[in-house]
Each structure stands twice: as structure tokens, then as C-alpha cells.
Write a protein that holds these residues in place. Structure first.
Motif, PDB file in Angstrom:
ATOM      1  N   UNK A   1       0.826  -1.201   0.000  1.00  0.00           N
ATOM      2  CA  UNK A   1       0.000   0.000   0.000  1.00  0.00           C
ATOM      3  C   UNK A   1       0.860   1.250   0.000  1.00  0.00           C
ATOM      4  N   UNK A   2       2.109   1.152   0.507  1.00  0.00           N
ATOM      5  CA  UNK A   2       3.054   2.258   0.500  1.00  0.00           C
ATOM      6  C   UNK A   2       4.386   1.758  -0.065  1.00  0.00           C
ATOM      7  N   UNK A   3       5.085   2.635  -0.788  1.00  0.00           N
ATOM      8  CA  UNK A   3       6.380   2.273  -1.351  1.00  0.00           C
ATOM      9  C   UNK A   3       7.371   1.980  -0.232  1.00  0.00           C
ATOM     10  N   UNK A   4       8.130   0.888  -0.371  1.00  0.00           N
ATOM     11  CA  UNK A   4       9.072   0.501   0.673  1.00  0.00           C
ATOM     12  C   UNK A   4      10.266   1.451   0.758  1.00  0.00           C
ATOM     13  N   UNK A   5      10.458   2.293  -0.270  1.00  0.00           N
ATOM     14  CA  UNK A   5      11.604   3.198  -0.288  1.00  0.00           C
ATOM     15  C   UNK A   5      11.238   4.618   0.109  1.00  0.00           C
TER      16      UNK A   5
END
Length: 527
Positions: free
Chosen positions: A396-400
Motif C-alpha cells: 500500500x506504500x512504497x518501501x523506499x
């Protein structure tokens, strides 16, 4: 020479002129079953010779019935046409005729006997994906070599796709390069050129659980073994007899030769005249059966794999599908046997015991594109638009960079379409709009369009507004703009529309209707 063409037939011929004026490919003309491909072929042939008197035309197809049908359509319009037939099944070999109607099985080895040929018209062009594809390709290659590559090839079909490779004009091995003209089956029904097909839900359903697939289609031997069961056949036939009481001509599609005979015998037990036609039926017997059926002397014909293309029996007003198929083309061709107009015929009833309508959807919204197999063993991924980091599809959210991905688009399963043969038979539903978004949409080879996405809770529905197109799409875009922007001048480009999006009225609800795997927005409600 008088030839009265319907408007869409005239438009198809004009589209071919336009195509060849600027292109050198092999185009397709797509006309639904029953809309008169034979007359369109006759008109195009006659005009080609009228324009250039020594033009030589070859009309190819795969069965003798179509050869005869196309030949007679030309002679009715042009009794003195310099036409002949090359077909072993019709016992004629008029190889030197200026207009030659030929069967591919008979002529494929004789390109050097044909010699000069300016125009090749192929009827039922979708069959080039089957066993006789090699015959066509070798023959056409030789013909073009003989004619220094100047021979033009046009395909005519109602279904421009194949089970094994998708759309006829797509893919590396394609023979056809473009669709020059296409008219939708629903439009032909609405304009009165075809009769409606109406579904009725059946109690009996064939069970194909456990039937294997090969080449994208049910394995024929396994399919027949699964569905050719006496108790199932008797139950289905009882429904056919009940619903067909006020129907005059019944055409039944079966899953194999033995199955077709068993269904025929069960129908006869109800006192109904019935015969069977298969690939093994001797020619004279087959001709007699079909002649009696067309004349109304025979109530029912059951068949296995032989009456799906090129069979013209306008009086057919009941079709029973006892042949499950994964082929979109076969499904459309079977149902299409009932769309021809006939005196005293208001519609054609379709009883689908095979689950084909639920499998493929309405015949006017089917998708003939090849379905690419999923790649086993590879995790589903998505790329962050901000930092280009690869994330798992469920993130759901970018890991970076912690970018928040938009919620997934949920496609509405076409449950309401499970028994609908035409999209107009599907009940539309209203959805409350919670948010709306606008974006530029690019498609290779096409003008850009405005993609409008409606958020309806967790579900998204989209439509594409074509400001940069011409003709009907542009007119439709202007109507869309006027409803939302009032007297504000309509944009000429998508970027102009995006710059003015804050002026647009926001709908509070939209009406949507399933169309195949997707949905169509049919109405909008404002505050």
C-alpha cells in the motif's frame, strides 16, 4: 447491371477504396452473420471490373455451400457476369473464368494454372487459423510471386479472431494487416437488418468439470464423454420441446457425432421430425436434409462441428447450445445462425445448456484478443511512480519513499450478463460517485483521449472522452463537455480539457452496465 446495396454494404466497399488508396496491406471487412457478405463481395467485384475491364478476381472459401452461395449472389445481381467455379465438390473447374469462385482445398495446388490475378477475396477469413491455413498461405504466396506482388487480398468475416492466436490482424504470423471496415451486430439488430436473439434460462446445465483443455479449447473426446449422458440429454431435450412448442425450425449444436445422434433420437421420441448432419454425412444425404430443413419440411437438425459457418437457414428461430466451447468465435458463429431475417420470424430463442453465454458474455461485447498465460513462479509487482522502486503488488506504500499507492481497481464481474445474449439485455445499475479524476490517456497509433475515473466506494469505473478524434467520437466528446461545462467553449485537445477541469460539474451518481469484463457508463446524474 443493377445492384441494390444497403448503406453499410456501400460503406464497406467505400472503406476498401479508401484503404487501398493509401495502404498496401491485406485488410479485413467485418460484417455480422446474416448481413450479406455475399452481396458485398458481389458489389465490390462488379465495381472493380467496371473500373478496370480486365481485372481478374478470385473468391476463395472452404465449403461448397459458400462457393455456390457467393456465385449465385453475383449472378442474381449481374446475370452476364464472366464468372465460373473451381470446386471438386461442385464438379466444376472453370479455371480461366475472369471471376472465379473456388474452394481452397481444390485450388491450393494450382496457382500456376490461375496465373494472373489482381484481387483475392477470402470469405470466412477467420478459418485461416485452422487446418487449412497452410493451404491459403502457400497458394497466396505463389500467386503473389506470379503477379510480382501486385495481387491484393481482402478477408471477409463475422468474427475477426481465432482461438489459437487472437485477432486476425495482430501477431507476427498474421496474413491480414488491418480492419478496413466493421459494423457491430447490435447496431444491425437495432436498425432492423438482423433479428434479435433472446435467451431463456435453462434448468439443465452441462457439467464440464474435469474436462481438459488443449490449444485453448476443451479436448473433444473428453468433452463428449462428459456431456453425452442419457439422463442429461433427455432432460435438455424435454426443455427444448417445451420452449420450442411455438417455434418452427430448431438447430441444435452438439459436442460430437455420437452426441448429435443421441440428441436427435431423444427429440424423435417426442414425435418431432429430426435429422443429424456431421462431417461423415454423405453429400447427397446432407443436401437433402438441409434442403428439407430450410423449406420447413423438417423441424429439427442436430449437428456436430459442421453448421457453424456458411450455413444459411433464415427461418431458424430456436438454437440449442449443447456444445460447450472456450472459443469466442465458435460461440458467436453458433448464435449467429439465428440472426437472419425471415417472414413471420420476430426473433430467435437461444437455449444455452452449455454455459457459453456466462463464459463469454453478450455476443456484441465479446473479446477476441488472445489471452496471455500467466507466468508461473513470478511474484506480481508494481513500480513506484515517484522513485521507481519495485514493490510487491500488495504493497500500500512504497518501501523506499513511502509513496501511497492508489486503491486497486475492482472490476465488476458480469453476473447480470450470465444469460444475456446482447448487452442491451443486461440491467444497468446506479452507483454513487465519491470522487472523480481526470488524466491524459495515450494509445499507440491513436489520438490521445481524456480518461475520466469515477470512484464509487471501493470500485472504479472509467470512460474515455475523445476530444482529439474526429467524426462520432468527437461529437460524443462535445456532448459530454456541454453537459458538464455549459457554455464554456469545448476544448480541441486533452490538455485544454485538463486545464479547465475545475469548471466541470461533478456527477453524484453514474449508471453502469457490464460489457464483457468491463463496464460501460450509460447515464450520469448531477446534483
Amino acid at each position: 447491371m443493377s445492384l441494390s446495396l444497403r448503406p453499410y454494404q456501400r460503406a464497406a466497399i467505400e472503406a476498401l477504396y479508401d484503404y487501398f488508396s493509401g495502404s498496401a496491406g491485406n485488410p479485413l471487412v467485418v460484417l455480422p452473420t446474416g448481413t450479406g457478405k455475399s452481396l458485398c463481395i458481389a458489389g465490390f467485384t462488379r465495381e472493380a471490373i467496371a473500373a478496370y475491364g480486365d481485372t481478374r478476381v478470385l473468391i476463395l472459401t472452404h465449403v461448397k455451400e459458400l462457393i455456390q452461395q457467393n456465385f449465385m449472389a453475383l449472378l442474381r445481381a449481374w446475370p452476364d457476369a464472366p464468372a465460373g467455379i473451381y470446386s471438386a465438390g461442385l464438379s466444376r473447374r472453370d479455371i480461366h473464368a475472369q471471376i472465379l469462385f473456388a474452394g481452397i482445398q481444390s485450388i491450393h495446388r494450382h496457382a500456376y494454372k490461375v496465373q494472373r490475378c489482381d484481387l483475392v477475396l477470402i470469405d470466412e477469413a477467420h478459418l485461416l487459423g485452422r487446418n487449412d491455413s497452410g493451404m491459403y498461405r502457400r497458394f497466396l504466396t505463389q500467386l503473389k510471386e506470379i503477379n510480382a506482388g501486385l495481387t491484393k487480398v481482402v478477408g471477409f468475416t463475422a468474427t475477426p479472431y481465432r482461438l489459437d492466436s487472437g485477432l486476425l490482424h495482430e501477431g507476427e504470423d498474421r496474413l491480414f494487416t488491418d480492419i478496413a471496415y466493421e459494423v457491430p451486430v447490435l447496431e444491425m439488430i437495432q436498425q432492423g437488418y438482423l433479428c434479435p436473439v433472446v435467451p431463456k434460462q435453462t434448468t439443465t446445465q452441462l457439467d464440464v468439470g474435469g474436462v481438459g483443455t488443449r490449444g485453448g479449447e476443451f479436448i473433444a473426446k473428453d468433452l463428449e464423454a462428459a456431456v453425452d449422458r442419457d439422463e442429461v440429454t433427455r432432460a435438455a431435450v424435454a426443455e427444448i420441446v417445451e420452449h420450442g412448442a411455438d417455434r418452427g425450425s430448431w438447430l441444435v449444436f452438439c459436442s460430437g457425432v455420437a452426441h448429435a445422434r443421441h440428441v436427435r433420437d431423444a427429440i424423435r421420441e417426442h414425435g418431432i421430425s429430426a435429422e443429424t448432419v456431421t462431417g461423415d454425412t454423405p453429400g447427397p444425404e446432407r443436401d437433402g436434409i438441409l434442403t428439407a430443413f430450410k423449406a420447413g419440411r423438417l423441424r429439427c437438425v442436430t449437428n456436430a462441428n459442421v453448421l457453424t459457418t456458411g450455413f444459411d437457414a433464415p427461418g431458424t428461430d430456436l438454437i440449442a447450445l449443447l456444445r460447450p466451447t472456450k472459443s469466442v468465435g465458435l460461440y458467436v458463429q453458433m448464435v449467429g445462425r439465428g440472426t437472419r431475417l425471415a417472414e413471420g420470424k420476430d426473433d430467435c430463442l437461444v437455449l444455452d445448456f452449455a454455459g457459453n453465454t456466462a463464459r463469454h458474455g453478450p455476443i456484441d461485447t465479446v473479446d477476441g484478443r488472445k489471452k496471455e498465460p500467466a507466468e508461473d513462479g513470478k511474484a506480481p509487482i508494481k513500480t513506484c511512480p515517484e522513485c521507481k522502486t519495485i514493490n510487491h503488488a500488495s504493497a500500500r506504500h512504497c518501501i523506499e519513499c513511502d509513496y501511497e499507492f492508489p486503491p486497486p481497481v475492482v472490476k465488476v464481474a458480469p453476473k447480470a450478463a450470465s444469460d444475456a445474449l446482447l448487452s442491451t439485455q443486461i440491467q444497468a445499475a446506479w452507483c454513487d460517485v465519491t470522487d472523480i479524476g481526470y488524466a491524459r490517456h495515450e494509445k499507440p497509433g491513436k489520438p490521445a483521449s481524456l480518461r475520466v475515473t469515477y470512484e464509487c466506494g471501493l470500485i472504479q469505473h472509467s470512460e474515455w472522452v475523445c476530444f482529439e478524434h474526429t467524426g462520432f467520437p468527437r461529437d460524443k466528446a462535445l456532448s459530454w463537455w456541454r453537459r458538464r461545462a455549459g457554455n464554456l467553449p469545448p476544448p480541441m485537445t486533452v490538455n485544454e480539457a485538463l486545464a479547465q477541469q475545475h469548471h466541470l460539474r461533478r456527477p453524484i451518481a453514474i449508471q453502469v452496465r457490464p460489457t464483457g469484463q468491463y463496464t460501460e457508463i450509460t447515464a450520469v446524474r448531477f446534483m
